[in-house]
Design a protein around this motif. Structure first.
Motif, PDB file in Angstrom:
ATOM      1  N   PRO A   1     -31.418 -48.303  73.403  1.00 54.85           N
ATOM      2  CA  PRO A   1     -32.564 -48.443  72.499  1.00 54.85           C
ATOM      3  C   PRO A   1     -33.785 -49.001  73.221  1.00 54.85           C
ATOM      4  O   PRO A   1     -33.656 -49.753  74.188  1.00 54.85           O
ATOM      5  N   SER A   2     -34.943 -48.624  72.746  1.00 60.25           N
ATOM      6  CA  SER A   2     -36.204 -49.132  73.296  1.00 60.25           C
ATOM      7  C   SER A   2     -36.759 -50.166  72.335  1.00 60.25           C
ATOM      8  O   SER A   2     -37.109 -49.843  71.188  1.00 60.25           O
ATOM      9  N   ASP A   3     -36.837 -51.398  72.798  1.00 59.68           N
ATOM     10  CA  ASP A   3     -37.223 -52.510  71.928  1.00 59.68           C
ATOM     11  C   ASP A   3     -38.716 -52.468  71.627  1.00 59.68           C
ATOM     12  O   ASP A   3     -39.535 -52.116  72.485  1.00 59.68           O
ATOM     13  N   ARG A   4     -39.068 -52.856  70.380  1.00 62.10           N
ATOM     14  CA  ARG A   4     -40.463 -52.894  69.943  1.00 62.10           C
ATOM     15  C   ARG A   4     -40.841 -54.256  69.383  1.00 62.10           C
ATOM     16  O   ARG A   4     -41.802 -54.392  68.630  1.00 62.10           O
ATOM     17  N   GLY A   5     -40.075 -55.277  69.712  1.00 63.17           N
ATOM     18  CA  GLY A   5     -40.380 -56.617  69.236  1.00 63.17           C
ATOM     19  C   GLY A   5     -39.775 -56.886  67.874  1.00 63.17           C
ATOM     20  O   GLY A   5     -38.806 -57.622  67.737  1.00 63.17           O
ATOM     21  N   ASP A   6     -40.358 -56.253  66.842  1.00 60.53           N
ATOM     22  CA  ASP A   6     -39.835 -56.435  65.485  1.00 60.53           C
ATOM     23  C   ASP A   6     -38.829 -55.356  65.110  1.00 60.53           C
ATOM     24  O   ASP A   6     -38.448 -55.219  63.955  1.00 60.53           O
ATOM     25  N   GLY A   7     -38.391 -54.591  66.093  1.00 61.15           N
ATOM     26  CA  GLY A   7     -37.421 -53.529  65.854  1.00 61.15           C
ATOM     27  C   GLY A   7     -37.212 -52.709  67.112  1.00 61.15           C
ATOM     28  O   GLY A   7     -37.377 -53.216  68.235  1.00 61.15           O
ATOM     29  N   PHE A   8     -36.874 -51.441  66.937  1.00 57.39           N
ATOM     30  CA  PHE A   8     -36.607 -50.583  68.093  1.00 57.39           C
ATOM     31  C   PHE A   8     -36.666 -49.125  67.654  1.00 57.39           C
ATOM     32  O   PHE A   8     -36.671 -48.811  66.465  1.00 57.39           O
TER      33      PHE A   8
END
Length: 268
Positions: A54-61
């Motif tokens: 998964p590629s993390d986006r801070g508040d999710g992915f």
């Protein structure tokens, strides 16, 4: 050399109200998020190991899942299991530690360069997780752990075929307008609800629209025309029919007595 694209199912997840929490709480929520998501993957039998991490986006992915993943299982059983995990989390967490999710599903070609993932379909999936109707549905659905949005293409290929696990009848169409995407539609579902709260039913006329209220969405009639848009100056102009709701249009065969009155008190 141009990066080669591959076809993936794209899962995007965002934690509601993530930025309002203190840093230690954010770190703990991220840890819990990945644990719950992977647990639901394992129990549903979704292959999340053979594709990219998964590629993390801070508040999710966002998670790119192999093209071999069954989209029906992902839409139905997986989403239900994830919702169950979130409800279990809610029973033991404080308001500060609450975790509810906006979830989006889309698919398409995505490429990878030396810096990460890129592609129009990935942009679409990330935009989908942030649309206003999905936010409104999650806000209104206080007993739910997540709200799901799927793209129109995903709906056409997966949801509308009415597999019982997908609960097709609980989806509702909503506008999908976000940055470069305008005039599109998404489909929204909230587990545990017959229809997503906070999302207007597109089949119900706006009570403030006189034309819609009168004719369920038909365009307003020009002056001097009847309901069908015909010239109202013909032989039946001003006629009143003695059967409520009777409709005449095209070739008609009417049996039994009929009464026609012209004007308010005219001759029959």
């Amino acid at each position: 050399m141009r990066p080669k694209a591959q076809h993936y199912s794209i899962l995007v997840v965002d934690i509601e109200k993530f930025g309002r929490r203190a840093n230690p709480v954010q770190l703990w929520l991220r840890e819990r998020l990945y644990a719950l998501v992977e647990s639901a993957f394992e129990e549903s039998g979704i292959d999340h190991h053979s594709g990219p991490q998964p590629s993390d986006r801070g508040d999710g992915f966002f998670w790119l899942l192999p093209g071999t993943v069954d989209k029906t299982d992902l839409t139905g059983r997986y989403v239900e299991l994830l919702h169950q995990r979130l409800r279990e989390h809610a029973r033991t967490s404080s308001e500060e530690g609450a975790m509810r999710l906006r979830v989006a599903l889309h698919h398409g070609d995505v490429a990878r360069d030396e810096r990460g993932w890129v592609g129009e379909e990935l942009n679409t999936a990330c935009r989908l997780a942030d649309i206003a109707p999905l936010r409104a549905a999650l806000t209104a659905a206080q007993r739910a752990g997540l709200a799901l949005a799927v793209s129109a293409d995903w709906y056409r290929q997966v949801v509308r075929h009415d597999d019982p696990s997908v609960a097709c009848e609980t989806f509702r169409r909503a506008p999908f307008d976000a940055k470069e995407i305008q005039g599109a539609h998404a489909w929204i579902r909230v587990p545990g609800y017959d229809a997503p709260p906070g999302v207007p039913d597109p089949g119900v006329p706006d009570p403030g629209d006189a034309a819609s209220a009168a004719s369920a969405g038909a365009p307003e009639r020009p002056a001097g025309t009847d309901r069908a848009g015909e010239d109202a100056s013909g032989p039946f102009a001003g006629a009143h029919f003695d059967r409520v709701g009777q409709v005449f249009g095209g070739d008609q065969v009417v049996y039994g007595p009929q009464t026609f009155r012209f004007g308010e008190g005219g001759d029959s």
